[in-house]
Design an enzyme around this catalytic site. Structure first.
Site, PDB file in Angstrom:
ATOM      1  N   GLU A  16       0.858  -1.170   0.000  1.00 33.08           N
ATOM      2  CA  GLU A  16       0.000   0.000   0.000  1.00 33.08           C
ATOM      3  C   GLU A  16       0.910   1.241   0.000  1.00 33.08           C
ATOM      4  O   GLU A  16       1.867   1.304   0.752  1.00 33.08           O
ATOM      5  CB  GLU A  16      -0.907  -0.034   1.243  1.00 33.08           C
ATOM      6  CG  GLU A  16      -1.538   1.262   1.642  1.00 33.08           C
ATOM      7  CD  GLU A  16      -2.744   1.629   0.789  1.00 33.08           C
ATOM      8  OE1 GLU A  16      -3.352   0.736   0.191  1.00 33.08           O
ATOM      9  OE2 GLU A  16      -3.051   2.835   0.741  1.00 33.08           O
ATOM     10  N   CYS A  63      -5.314   5.585   5.722  1.00 32.77           N
ATOM     11  CA  CYS A  63      -4.989   4.364   4.997  1.00 32.77           C
ATOM     12  C   CYS A  63      -6.272   3.628   4.637  1.00 32.77           C
ATOM     13  O   CYS A  63      -7.242   3.670   5.380  1.00 32.77           O
ATOM     14  CB  CYS A  63      -4.126   3.500   5.910  1.00 32.77           C
ATOM     15  SG  CYS A  63      -3.640   1.948   5.144  1.00 32.77           S
ATOM     16  N   CYS A  66      -5.357  -0.401   6.923  1.00 31.26           N
ATOM     17  CA  CYS A  66      -5.478  -0.561   8.390  1.00 31.26           C
ATOM     18  C   CYS A  66      -6.328   0.577   8.942  1.00 31.26           C
ATOM     19  O   CYS A  66      -5.970   1.211   9.926  1.00 31.26           O
ATOM     20  CB  CYS A  66      -4.106  -0.571   9.020  1.00 31.26           C
ATOM     21  SG  CYS A  66      -3.239   0.991   8.855  1.00 31.26           S
ATOM     22  N   HIS A  70      -6.215   3.700  13.049  1.00 32.33           N
ATOM     23  CA  HIS A  70      -5.998   5.137  13.237  1.00 32.33           C
ATOM     24  C   HIS A  70      -7.234   5.819  13.812  1.00 32.33           C
ATOM     25  O   HIS A  70      -7.149   6.904  14.359  1.00 32.33           O
ATOM     26  CB  HIS A  70      -5.567   5.789  11.921  1.00 32.33           C
ATOM     27  CG  HIS A  70      -4.218   5.300  11.482  1.00 32.33           C
ATOM     28  ND1 HIS A  70      -3.066   5.663  12.134  1.00 32.33           N
ATOM     29  CD2 HIS A  70      -3.847   4.439  10.513  1.00 32.33           C
ATOM     30  CE1 HIS A  70      -2.032   5.060  11.563  1.00 32.33           C
ATOM     31  NE2 HIS A  70      -2.479   4.301  10.575  1.00 32.33           N
ATOM     32  N   ARG A 452       0.358  -4.090  11.301  1.00 31.98           N
ATOM     33  CA  ARG A 452       1.755  -3.955  10.869  1.00 31.98           C
ATOM     34  C   ARG A 452       2.686  -3.505  11.978  1.00 31.98           C
ATOM     35  O   ARG A 452       3.877  -3.362  11.749  1.00 31.98           O
ATOM     36  CB  ARG A 452       1.837  -3.018   9.656  1.00 31.98           C
ATOM     37  CG  ARG A 452       1.355  -3.708   8.408  1.00 31.98           C
ATOM     38  CD  ARG A 452       0.806  -2.764   7.361  1.00 31.98           C
ATOM     39  NE  ARG A 452      -0.080  -3.510   6.482  1.00 31.98           N
ATOM     40  CZ  ARG A 452      -1.353  -3.850   6.787  1.00 31.98           C
ATOM     41  NH1 ARG A 452      -1.891  -3.440   7.923  1.00 31.98           N
ATOM     42  NH2 ARG A 452      -2.065  -4.579   5.971  1.00 31.98           N
ATOM     43  N   SER A 475       4.852   1.364   9.657  1.00 29.68           N
ATOM     44  CA  SER A 475       5.719   1.316   8.476  1.00 29.68           C
ATOM     45  C   SER A 475       6.766   2.419   8.497  1.00 29.68           C
ATOM     46  O   SER A 475       7.766   2.337   7.787  1.00 29.68           O
ATOM     47  CB  SER A 475       4.889   1.370   7.190  1.00 29.68           C
ATOM     48  OG  SER A 475       4.170   0.156   7.060  1.00 29.68           O
ATOM     49  N   CYS A 519       3.258  -0.416   4.433  1.00 23.43           N
ATOM     50  CA  CYS A 519       2.149   0.449   4.070  1.00 23.43           C
ATOM     51  C   CYS A 519       2.655   1.883   4.107  1.00 23.43           C
ATOM     52  O   CYS A 519       2.794   2.487   5.158  1.00 23.43           O
ATOM     53  CB  CYS A 519       0.971   0.309   5.008  1.00 23.43           C
ATOM     54  SG  CYS A 519      -0.277   1.518   4.556  1.00 23.43           S
ATOM     55  N   CYS A 522       0.183   4.794   5.252  1.00 22.96           N
ATOM     56  CA  CYS A 522       0.246   5.066   6.692  1.00 22.96           C
ATOM     57  C   CYS A 522       1.505   5.835   7.045  1.00 22.96           C
ATOM     58  O   CYS A 522       1.490   6.755   7.847  1.00 22.96           O
ATOM     59  CB  CYS A 522       0.286   3.748   7.473  1.00 22.96           C
ATOM     60  SG  CYS A 522      -1.321   3.040   7.766  1.00 22.96           S
TER      61      CYS A 522
HETATM   62 NI1  NFE Z   1      -1.760   1.467   6.144  1.00 19.93          NI
HETATM   63 FE1  NFE Z   1      -0.941   0.655   9.034  1.00 19.93          FE
HETATM   64  C1  NFE Z   1      -1.089  -0.971   9.861  1.00 19.93           C
HETATM   65  C2  NFE Z   1      -0.739   1.595  10.517  1.00 19.93           C
HETATM   66  S1  NFE Z   1       1.164   0.475   8.663  1.00 19.93           S
HETATM   67  S2  NFE Z   1      -1.443  -0.270   7.055  1.00 19.93           S
HETATM   68  O1  NFE Z   1      -1.244  -2.037  10.254  1.00 19.93           O
HETATM   69  O2  NFE Z   1      -0.684   2.255  11.405  1.00 19.93           O
HETATM   70  O3  NFE Z   1       2.163   1.625   8.837  1.00 19.93           O
END
Ligand code: NFE
Ligand code: MG
Length: 541
Positions: A16, A63, A66, A70, A452, A475, A519, A522
């Site tokens: 992603e 994102c 995930c 958030h 992640r 990430s 990702c 993110c």
């Molecule tokens: Ni956009 Fe995320 C996860 C977060 S990765 S996928 O799991 O926070 O950086």
């Protein structure tokens, strides 16, 4: 003089977001590496001046993968600033939604983002479907019955049409692909099968979250899905969960283990030895009391797991496209974009470089699994020991590409099994939300384990509005660039020393990168360098 070649992979696909990886190869091995996030998004900046209660609706849009993490980090962060304790039901619903996300994301990563680094889809065309069926039964006797001939015909139609779609651009036929045509056909079939299974996890989300992605039932103070918490809806959730547990036990886990048995050398390649986990799936109101515990492991030393000290986190920007050079704690972090051009000797990424006590840290499933293992988490110890025995590996082999892939599958099983307990703890008549009293001035922080990895949100409130908002994202930890001290980020370091057979087709590099499930959406939370335009967007209230 040894010959040095530079390889650039830009963009890295099957992730992603926007990632560029450059490596130098000398005498067939990686001797230098740079990881660069190539897109700035600026969500942290967008939040300034807004209502703290609204932040989650923005952060959740960080994102498309995930999404939930958030949202929940943001409401927790404001709850921390407001000193709010949420009702048990809200905590349990949040655990169930997070669990649903793990069950969704992890198999999608294995089958749809990572498997094609190991599985030669074109080779599957020359398989004997009858032999594939017999082999599939030995890999997992209870796996669902699949018509391998039909799958092969489907693949052939794809290939003959010249429209390979998601399978285009692979390094098919590369000598690093070690599976037989029958094995490749089985994984190709499960690739398609898993597409259907992930829908069930999304439906689980829709039951208590109203929709997927970007769930709707979060609020600062709790959750709003009280009316959905009925025996009918709980049973519906359970039905999908049970089907997914079957899939995890009889398809996903056996597939991961079988693949590992076919690529044993990858249990010694692509490792990184520092791990950070914040912990997740709260047992009560303390962010430090979690079903999966938090901890810090340095140099692969599982005999010593330190507690997380949030004051030791800093984000460096000296090699990133942000103004200034000072490393800052996220509570006083800054996001001031300053694009200076890609230069691996200077600044080269839109990702900041998070450090713990000055050290780069790997976050994610492997960090969680090793932390839980080292802390004696009974069910995790059992799962890891079983895996190592079955594959004839040692604990040292966990610090590797395969260790990372296996850890993801093990925690999926652990969490899916645990979700029954959370369902049974829901109190249908109880409270689901409390009214928060947002302070005029204050600060809050929230921790989370996104699929992640370790995720933190930090908020400062002034005049009852968001004065500053900082997110330090999994990430970013894993794929961030060098820091002020010149230390490489985890992925950059994990790539070092990797043997690359053919620099024109660097599948070995992709195996390591993809094992982190990057990702970048993110991680860098619009730049148009050609036109250098600034876009104005009006948000109508
Ligand atoms: Ni956009 Fe995320 C996860 C977060 S990765 S996928 O799991 O926070 O950086
Ligand atoms: Mg950030």
């Amino acid at each position: 003089m040894p010959e040095t070649t530079k390889i650039t992979i830009d963009p890295v696909t099957r992730i992603e977001g926007h990632l560029k990886i450059e490596v130098e190869i000398t005498d067939g091995r990686v001797t230098n590496a740079w990881s660069s996030g190539t897109l700035f998004r600026g969500v942290e900046t967008i939040l300034q001046g807004r209502e703290p209660e609204d932040a989650w609706l923005f952060t959740q849009r960080l994102c498309g993968v995930c999404t939930y993490v958030h949202g929940v980090s943001s409401v927790r962060c404001v709850e921390d600033a407001a000193g709010v304790s949420i009702p048990d039901n809200a905590r349990i619903i949040r655990n169930l939604l997070m669990g649903g996300l793990y069950i969704h994301d992890h198999p999608v990563h294995f089958y749809h983002l990572h498997a094609l680094d190991w599985v030669d889809i074109v080779s599957a065309l020359s398989a004997n479907p009858g032999a594939a069926k017999i082999l599939a039964d030995t890999i997992s006797p209870s796996a669902p019955t699949i018509d391998f001939e039909e799958v092969q015909t489907k693949l052939r139609t794809f290939v003959n049409s010249g429209q390979l779609g998601p399978f285009a651009g692979g390094y098919w036929g590369h000598s690093a692909y070690q599976l037989t045509p029958e094995e490749n056909l089985i994984y190709a079939a499960h690739y398609l099968y898993a597409l259907r299974e992930q829908v069930k996890a999304a439906k689980m989300h829709a039951i208590f979250g109203a929709k997927n992605p970007h769930l709707q039932s979060l609020r600062v103070g709790g959750v709003t899905c009280e009316k959905q918490v009925t025996s009918t809806r709980i049973n519906e959730f359970k039905t999908y969960l049970n089907q997914l547990k079957d899939f995890i036990d009889h398809v996903y886990l056996p597939d991961v283990k079988y693949l590992a048995s076919k690529y044993p050398e990858w249990a010694s390649i692509g490792g990184f030895n520092n791990y950070l986990a914040f912990g997740e799936f709260q047992n009560g109101n303390s962010p430090w009391d979690n079903y999966l515990p938090g901890g810090v492991i340095l140099n692969g030393n599982l005999a010593e797991v330190n507690d997380v000290d949030l004051s030791k986190i800093s984000e460096h920007v000296e090699r990133s496209f942000y103004a200034g050079t000072s490393a800052r704690h996220p509570a006083s972090g800054e996001t001031i974009p300053n694009y200076t051009g890609y230069d691996t000797k200077d600044r080269y990424s839109w990702l900041k470089a998070p450090r713990y006590n000055g050290e780069p840290m790997e976050v994610g499933p492997l960090a969680r699994v090793l932390t839980a293992y080292a802390k004696g988490h009974t069910d995790m110890v059992k799962l890891v020991d079983e895996l190592l025995t079955q594959l004839d590996l040692t604990m040292d082999n966990m610090h590797s590409t395969l260790g990372r892939v296996a850890a993801r599958a093990l925690e999926t099983k652990l969490i899916a099994d645990q979700m029954d307990n959370w369902l049974s703890q829901l109190n249908t008549g109880g409270s689901f939300i409390v009214s928060p009293d947002i302070p005029t001035t204050g600060a809050g922080a929230a921790l989370n384990e996104a699929p992640r990895g370790a995720l933190g949100h930090w908020i400062n409130i002034d005049d009852r509005k968001i004065a500053n908002y900082q997110m330090v994202v999994p990430s970013t930890w894993n794929l961030g660039p060098r820091c002020s001290a010149g230390k490489k980020g985890p992925v950059e370091e994990a790539l070092m020393g990797t043997m690359v057979v053919n620099p024109e087709e660097p599948v070995e590099i992709l195996r390591i990168i993809h094992s982190y499930d990057p990702c970048l959406a993110c991680a860098v939370h619009i730049i148009d360098t050609n036109q250098d335009k600034t876009y104005t967007v009006q948000v109508i209230k």
